[in-house]
Scaffold this motif. Structure first.
Motif, PDB file in Angstrom:
ATOM      1  N   ASP A 451       0.888  -1.041   0.161  1.00 47.62           N
ATOM      2  CA  ASP A 451       0.210   0.045   0.059  1.00 47.62           C
ATOM      3  C   ASP A 451       0.855   1.343   0.056  1.00 47.62           C
ATOM      4  OD1 ASP A 451      -2.678   1.108   0.075  1.00 47.62           O
ATOM      5  OD2 ASP A 451      -2.279   1.617   1.884  1.00 47.62           O
ATOM      6  N   GLU A 452       2.004   1.113  -0.714  1.00 43.94           N
ATOM      7  CA  GLU A 452       2.874   2.428  -0.897  1.00 43.94           C
ATOM      8  C   GLU A 452       1.999   3.486  -0.994  1.00 43.94           C
ATOM      9  OE1 GLU A 452       6.527   4.683  -0.156  1.00 43.94           O
ATOM     10  OE2 GLU A 452       6.009   2.540   0.611  1.00 43.94           O
ATOM     11  N   SER A 453       1.239   3.376  -2.447  1.00 39.10           N
ATOM     12  CA  SER A 453       0.604   4.508  -2.778  1.00 39.10           C
ATOM     13  C   SER A 453      -0.631   5.167  -1.896  1.00 39.10           C
ATOM     14  CB  SER A 453      -0.175   4.275  -4.113  1.00 39.10           C
ATOM     15  OG  SER A 453      -1.168   3.135  -4.021  1.00 39.10           O
ATOM     16  N   HIS A 454      -0.774   4.390  -0.922  1.00 38.42           N
ATOM     17  CA  HIS A 454      -1.986   4.710   0.072  1.00 38.42           C
ATOM     18  C   HIS A 454      -3.428   4.741  -0.494  1.00 38.42           C
ATOM     19  CE1 HIS A 454       1.401   5.867   2.686  1.00 38.42           C
ATOM     20  NE2 HIS A 454       0.409   6.399   3.465  1.00 38.42           N
ATOM     21  N   GLU A 455      -3.625   3.936  -1.743  1.00 33.99           N
ATOM     22  CA  GLU A 455      -4.699   3.763  -2.420  1.00 33.99           C
ATOM     23  C   GLU A 455      -5.794   2.683  -1.951  1.00 33.99           C
ATOM     24  OE1 GLU A 455      -4.101   5.400  -6.812  1.00 33.99           O
ATOM     25  OE2 GLU A 455      -2.661   4.015  -6.195  1.00 33.99           O
ATOM     26  N   GLN A 456      -4.975   1.636  -0.847  1.00 29.30           N
ATOM     27  CA  GLN A 456      -5.826   0.662  -0.540  1.00 29.30           C
ATOM     28  C   GLN A 456      -6.442  -0.556  -1.921  1.00 29.30           C
ATOM     29  OE1 GLN A 456      -7.117   3.679   0.880  1.00 29.30           O
ATOM     30  NE2 GLN A 456      -5.082   3.334   2.039  1.00 29.30           N
ATOM     31  N   SER A 457      -5.264  -0.619  -2.629  1.00 30.15           N
ATOM     32  CA  SER A 457      -5.484  -1.241  -3.832  1.00 30.15           C
ATOM     33  C   SER A 457      -5.822  -2.820  -3.728  1.00 30.15           C
ATOM     34  CB  SER A 457      -4.335  -1.163  -5.060  1.00 30.15           C
ATOM     35  OG  SER A 457      -4.266   0.226  -5.096  1.00 30.15           O
ATOM     36  N   ALA A 458      -5.015  -3.514  -2.674  1.00 30.87           N
ATOM     37  CA  ALA A 458      -5.169  -4.903  -2.567  1.00 30.87           C
ATOM     38  C   ALA A 458      -6.407  -5.434  -1.954  1.00 30.87           C
ATOM     39  CB  ALA A 458      -3.990  -5.444  -1.700  1.00 30.87           C
ATOM     40  N   VAL A 459      -7.105  -6.411  -2.521  1.00 28.76           N
ATOM     41  CA  VAL A 459      -8.355  -6.982  -2.062  1.00 28.76           C
ATOM     42  C   VAL A 459      -8.026  -8.033  -1.139  1.00 28.76           C
ATOM     43  CG1 VAL A 459     -10.411  -7.952  -2.714  1.00 28.76           C
ATOM     44  CG2 VAL A 459      -9.401  -6.024  -4.053  1.00 28.76           C
ATOM     45  N   SER A 460      -6.931  -9.060  -1.376  1.00 22.41           N
ATOM     46  CA  SER A 460      -6.800 -10.079  -0.550  1.00 22.41           C
ATOM     47  C   SER A 460      -5.239 -10.531  -0.840  1.00 22.41           C
ATOM     48  CB  SER A 460      -8.000 -11.161  -0.800  1.00 22.41           C
ATOM     49  OG  SER A 460      -7.685 -11.504  -2.211  1.00 22.41           O
ATOM     50  N   ASN A 473       0.902 -13.707  -3.194  1.00 27.98           N
ATOM     51  CA  ASN A 473      -0.110 -13.583  -4.070  1.00 27.98           C
ATOM     52  C   ASN A 473      -0.717 -12.507  -3.726  1.00 27.98           C
ATOM     53  OD1 ASN A 473       0.718 -15.662  -6.287  1.00 27.98           O
ATOM     54  ND2 ASN A 473       0.406 -17.048  -4.587  1.00 27.98           N
ATOM     55  N   VAL A 474      -0.839 -11.433  -4.456  1.00 24.95           N
ATOM     56  CA  VAL A 474      -1.936 -10.210  -4.146  1.00 24.95           C
ATOM     57  C   VAL A 474      -2.851  -9.792  -4.974  1.00 24.95           C
ATOM     58  CG1 VAL A 474      -1.835  -7.662  -3.216  1.00 24.95           C
ATOM     59  CG2 VAL A 474       0.107  -9.272  -2.608  1.00 24.95           C
ATOM     60  N   TRP A 475      -4.098 -10.129  -4.753  1.00 28.42           N
ATOM     61  CA  TRP A 475      -5.413  -9.730  -5.762  1.00 28.42           C
ATOM     62  C   TRP A 475      -5.801  -8.313  -5.327  1.00 28.42           C
ATOM     63  CZ3 TRP A 475      -4.351 -14.473  -3.889  1.00 28.42           C
ATOM     64  CH2 TRP A 475      -4.421 -15.380  -5.050  1.00 28.42           C
ATOM     65  N   THR A 476      -5.712  -7.602  -6.446  1.00 29.84           N
ATOM     66  CA  THR A 476      -5.811  -6.000  -6.441  1.00 29.84           C
ATOM     67  C   THR A 476      -7.250  -5.675  -7.249  1.00 29.84           C
ATOM     68  OG1 THR A 476      -4.493  -5.526  -8.535  1.00 29.84           O
ATOM     69  CG2 THR A 476      -3.427  -5.606  -6.647  1.00 29.84           C
ATOM     70  N   LYS A 477      -7.534  -4.400  -7.096  1.00 33.01           N
ATOM     71  CA  LYS A 477      -8.904  -3.577  -7.628  1.00 33.01           C
ATOM     72  C   LYS A 477      -8.352  -3.629  -9.229  1.00 33.01           C
ATOM     73  CE  LYS A 477      -9.920  -1.193  -3.529  1.00 33.01           C
ATOM     74  NZ  LYS A 477     -10.289   0.343  -3.134  1.00 33.01           N
ATOM     75  N   ALA A 478      -9.286  -3.862 -10.019  1.00 32.12           N
ATOM     76  CA  ALA A 478      -8.818  -3.703 -11.570  1.00 32.12           C
ATOM     77  C   ALA A 478      -8.128  -2.372 -11.792  1.00 32.12           C
ATOM     78  CB  ALA A 478     -10.149  -3.680 -12.294  1.00 32.12           C
ATOM     79  N   ASN A 479      -7.192  -2.454 -12.689  1.00 34.98           N
ATOM     80  CA  ASN A 479      -6.434  -1.590 -13.342  1.00 34.98           C
ATOM     81  C   ASN A 479      -5.558  -0.601 -12.463  1.00 34.98           C
ATOM     82  OD1 ASN A 479      -7.618  -2.035 -15.991  1.00 34.98           O
ATOM     83  ND2 ASN A 479      -9.486  -0.888 -15.230  1.00 34.98           N
ATOM     84  N   LYS A 480      -5.200  -1.220 -11.584  1.00 36.01           N
ATOM     85  CA  LYS A 480      -4.397  -0.470 -10.535  1.00 36.01           C
ATOM     86  C   LYS A 480      -2.639  -0.699 -10.758  1.00 36.01           C
ATOM     87  CE  LYS A 480      -7.190   1.201  -7.835  1.00 36.01           C
ATOM     88  NZ  LYS A 480      -7.248   2.850  -7.542  1.00 36.01           N
ATOM     89  N   ALA A 485       4.962  -0.047  -5.647  1.00 37.30           N
ATOM     90  CA  ALA A 485       4.921  -1.306  -4.644  1.00 37.30           C
ATOM     91  C   ALA A 485       6.002  -2.117  -5.165  1.00 37.30           C
ATOM     92  CB  ALA A 485       3.492  -2.040  -4.803  1.00 37.30           C
ATOM     93  N   ASP A 486       6.236  -2.542  -6.523  1.00 43.19           N
ATOM     94  CA  ASP A 486       7.285  -3.389  -6.832  1.00 43.19           C
ATOM     95  C   ASP A 486       8.544  -2.819  -6.570  1.00 43.19           C
ATOM     96  OD1 ASP A 486       6.154  -5.696  -8.014  1.00 43.19           O
ATOM     97  OD2 ASP A 486       5.625  -4.260  -9.794  1.00 43.19           O
ATOM     98  N   HIS A 509      -2.505 -10.136  -8.982  1.00 40.63           N
ATOM     99  CA  HIS A 509      -3.550 -10.585  -9.784  1.00 40.63           C
ATOM    100  C   HIS A 509      -4.533  -9.573  -9.665  1.00 40.63           C
ATOM    101  CE1 HIS A 509      -1.460 -14.535  -9.278  1.00 40.63           C
ATOM    102  NE2 HIS A 509      -1.156 -14.154  -8.228  1.00 40.63           N
ATOM    103  N   GLU A 510      -5.214  -9.662 -10.658  1.00 36.75           N
ATOM    104  CA  GLU A 510      -6.473  -8.627 -10.774  1.00 36.75           C
ATOM    105  C   GLU A 510      -7.851  -9.146 -10.044  1.00 36.75           C
ATOM    106  OE1 GLU A 510      -7.739  -6.349 -13.887  1.00 36.75           O
ATOM    107  OE2 GLU A 510      -5.825  -4.985 -13.998  1.00 36.75           O
ATOM    108  N   SER A 511      -8.409  -8.869  -9.161  1.00 38.59           N
ATOM    109  CA  SER A 511      -9.580  -9.260  -8.620  1.00 38.59           C
ATOM    110  C   SER A 511     -10.554  -9.331  -9.857  1.00 38.59           C
ATOM    111  CB  SER A 511      -9.916  -8.778  -7.317  1.00 38.59           C
ATOM    112  OG  SER A 511     -11.179  -9.343  -6.936  1.00 38.59           O
ATOM    113  N   LEU A 512     -11.370 -10.303  -9.938  1.00 42.18           N
ATOM    114  CA  LEU A 512     -12.539 -10.331 -10.638  1.00 42.18           C
ATOM    115  C   LEU A 512     -13.681  -9.722 -10.002  1.00 42.18           C
ATOM    116  CD1 LEU A 512     -12.490 -14.133 -11.895  1.00 42.18           C
ATOM    117  CD2 LEU A 512     -11.521 -12.211 -13.035  1.00 42.18           C
TER     118      LEU A 512
END
Length: 512
Positions: A451-460, A473-480, A485-486, A509-512
């Motif tokens: 969460d380096e960007s402070h956008e809370q992109s990771a879902v699980s 393995n990190v599932w993120t919101k779409a198009n993040k 973070a890398d 991984h993008e979360s569906l």
């Protein structure tokens, strides 16, 4: 925002605090003062407060009333205890206080005094079952607590000041006088059969308990000056008791850690604690820096902000979140998010590495507060966070656990072992604390990097363990965009190799 003043007028001392409660519900002590006025001094011949004691009390309360006004306090909540309760002229004194200071001083009974002491302790020390005592100048309140509830409580009319005044005739207490005092204490305790041989930790409130802790800390070169939650064994108490009994008043005044104003009553005070520990068969006394005045606050806070009981469900998380509410909104959201991510990682990693379950609670607190050092300075904020965590009112932690949390916070941004070794708190660590806290702190660092960007992109998140790699393995919101973070995760591979002897790999991984 509201400011509330609390006054605890005891038989020996009067304590005054002002607490600020913000609109968010967070609270902070902004002023405190204590004065030794010895209200019960020389009152027992005629069972009346003396003119001299009343004058000292009025003078001090007048000053406190002025401070409350000067500090924009919205109200004053003031209580008086045993000395006023037992004095024939107690009602007259209360009226005089009202007339001359404007303070509506309320005299509470022994059960209410014990209940307020209980609220001060149950919200600040993480024990479910214990015996609480509040030793003042004229009385001692003793309370049996099971499952964080009061089972039995009593107010016994024997305090450090009254016992000294009753049994000591000259400048020093003779051995004969001391034996008579001990016999009296033992006879009073024998009437309380519900206390006999309970074998529970004894929690002590009051100046005597605090002074005993200070003496022990100085005698054993304790690395920090924190008193709240300090443990004093019966063997060490016995050493202190024998020491104070063998010295003259002038010699006691030179004891390192003992307040000079308490040197003349410390024998009686220590005797009460010693006999109470023996009667209950308690092997340790835990010192509480929080007592009646804190109980007044928790009663007020409960009634106005929390629940009528005034008892926090989880004192550790509550106190951590109270500190956290001082941060700006963006950092607050980020910290709570990091705490959730770290907790999820701990759930997965602890099965592989078998960390103590208690580390999970320490991780949660550290994750919540890992960035609190930014309130001092952004640069080196990890080290500032370590200091704040180690010195904050984080209730429910031992001194050692608080040090572990502080060091885990410093590790999240690359502080090395040299920082720990040069810190006085480093001496509190035991056994394999250092390698475990270093391992667990990596989880917070990974969550922070995600969460380096402070956008809370990771879902699980989900972790796989191979002989050579740890794959997160990190599932993120779409198009993040997780490019930053890398960059941050790459910096953690060195620590992962050092602590786990494996490579750290994070896959997106993008979360569906």
């Amino acid at each position: 925002m509201k400011r509330v003043s609390f006054i605890d007028l005891g038989s020996n001392s009067v304590r005054f605090v002002i607490t600020e409660i913000k609109d968010s519900g967070s609270y902070q002590l902004i002023y405190q003062q204590k004065e030794s006025i010895r209200l019960s001094e020389n009152m027992w011949d005629h069972n009346r407060l003396t003119d001299e004691a009343i004058e000292r009390a009025i003078k001090t309360l007048t000053a406190f009333s002025h401070m409350a006004t000067a500090m924009d306090s919205d109200e004053i909540i003031a209580v008086a205890t045993a000395a006023v309760r037992l004095a024939d002229n107690g009602p007259e004194f209360l009226e005089l206080v009202k007339q001359q200071t404007g303070i509506n001083l309320v005299c509470i009974d022994g059960l209410e005094e014990a209940h307020l002491g209980f609220l001060g302790v149950v919200n600040t020390i993480g024990l479910d079952d214990f015996i609480l005592f509040d030793l003042g100048g004229a009385s001692v309140e003793v309370t049996l607590v099971n499952n964080r509830k009061i089972v039995e409580s009593v107010s016994l009319p024997m305090g450090a000041l009254t016992l000294t005044g009753t049994y000591q005739e000259g400048a020093e207490m003779s051995e004969k006088e001391r034996k008579s005092m001990l016999n009296h204490i033992q006879e009073v305790l024998k009437e309380q059969k519900w206390l006999k041989d309970k074998k529970l930790p004894l929690i002590g409130i009051g100046g005597t308990a605090r002074n005993l802790a200070k003496i022990d800390q100085r005698a054993h070169n304790y690395p920090i000056a924190k008193l709240h939650n300090y443990e004093l064994t019966f063997d060490r108490l016995e050493e202190i008791y024998e020491s104070v009994c063998s010295k003259t008043l002038s010699q006691r005044k030179k004891i390192n850690g003992l307040s000079q104003e308490r040197a003349d009553i410390i024998i009686a005070g220590t005797a009460v604690v010693r006999e109470l520990m023996q009667y209950t068969d308690s092997q340790v006394m835990i010192v509480s820096g929080c007592g009646l005045r804190d109980g007044l606050f928790y009663k007020y806070y409960g009634e106005h902000y929390l629940n009528p009981s005034g008892i926090m469900d989880n004192i550790l998380i509550h106190s951590a979140e109270n500190i956290l509410l001082g941060m700006n909104k963006i950092d607050l959201i980020h910290s709570k998010y990091i705490a959730r991510l770290s907790d999820a990682l701990f759930e997965q990693w602890c099965k592989e590495y078998e960390w103590p379950e208690r580390m999970r609670e320490l991780l949660r607190v550290t994750a919540l507060l890992h960035d609190i050092g930014k309130v001092v300075n952004y640069y080196s904020h990890a080290r500032h966070s370590a200091y704040i965590i180690a010195n904050s009112n984080l209730y429910g932690l031992t001194h050692r656990e608080q040090a572990i949390c502080g060091f885990m916070a410093s590790n999240t941004h690359g502080a090395n072992n040299k920082f720990i070794k040069t810190s006085p708190y480093g001496r509190l660590l035991k056994g394999n604390d250092l390698p475990i806290l270093s391992q667990v702190s990596l989880l917070i660092a990974i969550a922070e990097a995600i969460d380096e960007s402070h956008e809370q992109s990771a879902v699980s998140v989900n972790t796989e363990f191979t002989p050579k790699d740890i794959i997160v393995n990190v599932w993120t919101k779409a198009n993040k965009d997780m490019s930053m973070a890398d960059v941050m995760i790459a910096k953690l591979n060195k620590q992962c190799k050092k602590d786990f002897k494996k490579n750290l790999i994070v896959r997106w991984h993008e979360s569906l």
